[in-house]
Scaffold this motif. Sequence first.
Motif, mmCIF file in Angstrom:
data_model
loop_
_atom_site.group_PDB
_atom_site.id
_atom_site.type_symbol
_atom_site.label_atom_id
_atom_site.label_comp_id
_atom_site.label_asym_id
_atom_site.label_seq_id
_atom_site.Cartn_x
_atom_site.Cartn_y
_atom_site.Cartn_z
ATOM 1 N N VAL A 9 -33.367 -87.479 -69.209
ATOM 2 C CA VAL A 9 -31.986 -87.225 -68.799
ATOM 3 C C VAL A 9 -31.156 -86.913 -70.042
ATOM 4 C CG1 VAL A 9 -29.890 -88.272 -67.852
ATOM 5 C CG2 VAL A 9 -32.086 -88.643 -66.715
ATOM 6 N N TRP A 10 -30.463 -85.803 -69.998
ATOM 7 C CA TRP A 10 -29.604 -85.409 -71.114
ATOM 8 C C TRP A 10 -28.264 -86.123 -71.028
ATOM 9 C CZ3 TRP A 10 -30.771 -82.399 -75.314
ATOM 10 C CH2 TRP A 10 -32.011 -81.763 -75.291
ATOM 11 N N TYR A 11 -27.749 -86.488 -72.182
ATOM 12 C CA TYR A 11 -26.428 -87.100 -72.226
ATOM 13 C C TYR A 11 -25.537 -86.361 -73.217
ATOM 14 C CZ TYR A 11 -27.459 -89.338 -76.760
ATOM 15 O OH TYR A 11 -27.765 -89.566 -78.080
ATOM 16 N N ARG A 12 -24.246 -86.511 -73.001
ATOM 17 C CA ARG A 12 -23.239 -86.023 -73.937
ATOM 18 C C ARG A 12 -22.350 -87.196 -74.319
ATOM 19 N NH1 ARG A 12 -18.641 -81.337 -72.763
ATOM 20 N NH2 ARG A 12 -17.457 -81.634 -74.698
ATOM 21 N N PRO A 22 -24.188 -86.294 -80.658
ATOM 22 C CA PRO A 22 -23.249 -85.923 -79.587
ATOM 23 C C PRO A 22 -23.946 -85.455 -78.317
ATOM 24 C CG PRO A 22 -23.264 -84.254 -81.318
ATOM 25 C CD PRO A 22 -24.052 -85.418 -81.845
ATOM 26 N N THR A 23 -25.136 -84.863 -78.463
ATOM 27 C CA THR A 23 -25.905 -84.419 -77.304
ATOM 28 C C THR A 23 -27.378 -84.672 -77.573
ATOM 29 O OG1 THR A 23 -24.308 -82.678 -76.773
ATOM 30 C CG2 THR A 23 -26.478 -82.502 -75.773
ATOM 31 N N GLU A 108 -28.804 -99.369 -73.551
ATOM 32 C CA GLU A 108 -30.009 -99.828 -74.231
ATOM 33 C C GLU A 108 -30.581 -98.776 -75.164
ATOM 34 O OE1 GLU A 108 -34.661 -101.026 -73.325
ATOM 35 O OE2 GLU A 108 -33.324 -100.575 -71.656
ATOM 36 N N LYS A 109 -30.745 -97.559 -74.661
ATOM 37 C CA LYS A 109 -31.461 -96.534 -75.421
ATOM 38 C C LYS A 109 -30.625 -95.921 -76.535
ATOM 39 C CE LYS A 109 -35.104 -96.746 -72.717
ATOM 40 N NZ LYS A 109 -36.398 -97.302 -73.200
ATOM 41 N N VAL A 110 -29.326 -95.783 -76.315
ATOM 42 C CA VAL A 110 -28.481 -95.077 -77.278
ATOM 43 C C VAL A 110 -27.630 -96.036 -78.105
ATOM 44 C CG1 VAL A 110 -26.698 -93.303 -77.557
ATOM 45 C CG2 VAL A 110 -28.427 -93.059 -75.762
ATOM 46 N N GLU A 202 -29.819 -79.366 -59.477
ATOM 47 C CA GLU A 202 -28.887 -80.482 -59.591
ATOM 48 C C GLU A 202 -29.635 -81.687 -60.151
ATOM 49 O OE1 GLU A 202 -25.824 -79.546 -55.875
ATOM 50 O OE2 GLU A 202 -27.429 -81.025 -55.628
ATOM 51 N N PHE A 203 -29.777 -81.732 -61.465
ATOM 52 C CA PHE A 203 -30.478 -82.820 -62.116
ATOM 53 C C PHE A 203 -29.473 -83.753 -62.791
ATOM 54 C CE2 PHE A 203 -33.645 -79.257 -62.516
ATOM 55 C CZ PHE A 203 -34.454 -79.709 -61.487
ATOM 56 N N LEU A 204 -29.840 -85.012 -62.873
ATOM 57 C CA LEU A 204 -28.937 -86.024 -63.400
ATOM 58 C C LEU A 204 -28.608 -85.784 -64.865
ATOM 59 C CD1 LEU A 204 -27.502 -88.757 -62.767
ATOM 60 C CD2 LEU A 204 -29.521 -89.874 -63.730
ATOM 61 N N LYS A 205 -27.328 -85.941 -65.196
ATOM 62 C CA LYS A 205 -26.855 -85.941 -66.570
ATOM 63 C C LYS A 205 -25.908 -87.120 -66.758
ATOM 64 C CE LYS A 205 -27.247 -80.990 -67.564
ATOM 65 N NZ LYS A 205 -26.527 -79.764 -68.032
ATOM 66 N N VAL A 206 -25.640 -87.456 -68.006
ATOM 67 C CA VAL A 206 -24.749 -88.571 -68.320
ATOM 68 C C VAL A 206 -23.690 -88.108 -69.307
ATOM 69 C CG1 VAL A 206 -24.585 -90.842 -69.423
ATOM 70 C CG2 VAL A 206 -26.478 -90.350 -67.868
ATOM 71 N N LEU A 207 -22.440 -88.426 -69.009
ATOM 72 C CA LEU A 207 -21.327 -88.195 -69.925
ATOM 73 C C LEU A 207 -20.779 -89.543 -70.354
ATOM 74 C CD1 LEU A 207 -19.106 -86.490 -71.340
ATOM 75 C CD2 LEU A 207 -17.804 -86.629 -69.187
ATOM 76 N N ALA A 208 -20.700 -89.770 -71.658
ATOM 77 C CA ALA A 208 -20.123 -91.000 -72.201
ATOM 78 C C ALA A 208 -18.944 -90.642 -73.095
ATOM 79 C CB ALA A 208 -21.167 -91.783 -72.989
ATOM 80 N N VAL A 209 -17.859 -91.400 -72.987
ATOM 81 C CA VAL A 209 -16.624 -91.124 -73.722
ATOM 82 C C VAL A 209 -16.190 -92.383 -74.460
ATOM 83 C CG1 VAL A 209 -14.239 -90.310 -73.552
ATOM 84 C CG2 VAL A 209 -15.954 -89.459 -71.942
#
Length: 337
Positions: A9-12, A22-23, A108-110, A202-209
Amino acid sequence: MAQQEMFEVWYRADSFPPDFYPTDRMKFSADDLAHALFVTGRAPADRWKHGATSVYEWLHRTTLIPAYIRRTPQGRLARSDLARELDRSEKVSLSYMLGQAMTGIFSEKVVSVRFLMHVDRYWGRHGMTFAPNTKKRADLFGQRLSGTWVVAEAKGRSGGVPPELRQALIAQKRAIRSVAGKQPEIAYGCVAHFPRETDGSEFLKVLAVDPPEDEPEAIDLHVDPDKFVQAYYEPFLAALEIGDEEPASGGYLFSGYGQFGLRVGVLRSIVERNKQAHDGRLSGLHDDVISILRQQLPEHPREGQFHDGTAINTKWHDALAQEDWSEYYYGDKPFWY
């Protein structure tokens, strides 16, 4: 190609400290998902006071994974056809659970969080009070491997991330000024979402701010580290007691939930120390558990084992590998092939 049993799963990560990518992509297993759903649950966790409540809640949450989540041949996380056919309220519930789970995975992972807990669960267990002038508070708080505290707001969406949701993340995640008398090292909002790409996928992504601003009405969490650790492990102890006892292995005690394809384990020494805390020897619990983890856990635990000294193993391969996400297929190949 991803490993057969791993999700990708990709995150930003926006506005995080410069040492964060950042990505990037997160790789994790179904065991990781089950563990994340366990620790982010909000049901009462005191086995002696509330019975099996927390375990039943966890079983309900985790069984959403084989029912509604699929792993594509390339490791992407997709929803099953059944998930997309749910009614609106059921989709909202699924999105909420995924938001909690992926905030746990990201933490946990990041962010290298060892202990993560729902604020309401600590509040319910130890009677923590909040200032009467605010209703805002983040969902989760926890402690990193380094010992510093974090605060996280978790959200989930079945589509993309609208601007108003991003603003909501910014507003809510700084609602906690301090934890145990210390400013959180990182306080972030995290949303799991399924944006529709130009190819129809439509694959899961994660946005963190993680913006720096505090809420004017930010509150202080008066947390006792010993009580925090006690509350953290109580649902695991309940799961060990309620499940079917299995042979101990590698220093872990195990209980199985065969009909659910789940097995739960905790290091024996952590179980014994937490039982002492329940019997009155609470003081020093946090430091004793950290010492046990440093002595008994490798830097990189095996798959299905975690930095908190617990283990969760799932048997969901057949369910997760089903190709019942037909919206993405055109003929014999998916759009993204």
